[in-house]
Design a protein around this motif. Structure first.
Motif: not given
Length: 322
Positions: A155-163
């Motif tokens: 989820k942290r990586l999704l946030g970094r990708l704009g999600y």
């Protein structure tokens, strides 16, 4: 639209009756203490490679400490997995189950380091087209998942990708392995630590929690809810992984009242290599009321969760709480 009440999704039960029987200081309390203080301070100064070297040194010790619970996890795996699964394969899965807990804990210590998420390699995202299409509908997206070790990282990586993802979680989960010191002093500190790891979240029991969830969905955003929580109200018992387990129906009420898109999400791996699998949207059967809607749709959601667990059993953390 009626307001959804988070307290109807989860409630802690049995804590009062067990409180007096706890030891003052349990093994888990000692592990929490070491993790939150000397281990956290040490890892703050280390990169991924030396931290994972430390993990390889710590893991055999934790395998010994967790031997009884590893055996219980293996027993459930034996009931859940195909009959042709060999004894050696079950032993390997049970040991990986414990090993993955160690390296997830180390990943968490890195995720609280400022700027560290930006330095992790991009995850492999399978099914991004499903996520893009769901977001394009503008109805909000509910990501349903189980307790997999890589969820926080994913989820942290999704946030970094704009999600960016809002997580729904319990602020004081019951844990029979902690002692009185753990419950009073260490668990609150661990929960605050997890808030640093997870980021945007809403706690079950927050009087404004329902408003936050629906605001996020109505704005077309992402919310994550675990299907396999063990302390939900409004529960229905269903066959699950060779046993019977109770599942809460609260998340079905979120879906019914919000009209959001429902996507299954499976996060696997660790910071060396993380994979995020997003499935096609689940079709929700229409029904007039809350009970009928839950009756019609909960079995399909539970079946999808079961499929995800059987795909990577060593990465599901609820075979046995560690």
């Amino acid at each position: 639209m009626h307001a959804y009440k988070p307290n109807s999704l989860h409630s802690v039960s049995g804590l009062a009756s067990s409180r007096d029987r706890r030891t003052l200081l349990s093994v888990k309390d000692v592990l929490w203490l070491l993790y939150l203080y000397p281990m956290r301070w040490l890892v703050q100064a280390l990169g991924m490679r030396p931290t994972y070297l430390l993990g390889r040194l710590v893991e055999p010790v934790f395998q010994i400490i967790a031997a009884e619970r590893r055996g219980r996890a293996r027993g459930w795996m034996q009931e859940a997995l195909p009959r042709q699964t060999s004894s050696e394969a079950l032993d390997r899965l049970a040991r990986r189950f414990v090993s993955n807990a160690v390296f997830r804990a180390l990943d968490d210590l890195h995720l609280v380091k400022p700027g560290f998420v930006e330095r992790i390699s991009h995850p492999e995202i399978q099914g991004r087209e499903h996520l893009k299409a769901a977001l394009a509908e503008g109805r909000g997206v509910l990501l349903i998942s189980g307790h997999f070790y890589a969820n926080r990282l994913g989820k942290r990586l999704l946030g970094r990708l704009g999600y960016p993802v809002m997580s729904v979680r319990h602020g004081q989960p019951p844990d029979r392995w902690m002692g009185r010191m753990g419950r009073k002093w260490l668990q609150p500190r661990y929960i605050r630590f997890l808030h640093e790891v997870i980021g945007e979240e809403v706690y079950i029991g927050d009087p404004h929690g329902s408003l936050k969830i629906f605001q996020r969905l109505r704005s077309g955003g992402l919310v994550n809810v675990h299907v396999d929580v063990g302390f939900a109200t409004g529960r229905r018992e269903m066959p699950f992984l060779g046993r019977r387990r109770r599942f809460g129906t609260g998340l079905l009420e979120i879906i019914r009242l919000s009209g959001c898109v429902v996507l299954p999400m499976l996060c696997l791996g660790n910071q060396r290599r993380c994979t995020i699998r997003l499935g096609p949207p689940l079709e929700m059967a229409e029904a007039d009321g809350r009970l009928d809607f839950a009756e019609a749709n909960l079995p399909g959601i539970v079946k999808r969760l079961e499929e995800m667990i059987l795909e990577k059993p060593e990465e599901w953390e609820l075979w046995q709480r560690l």
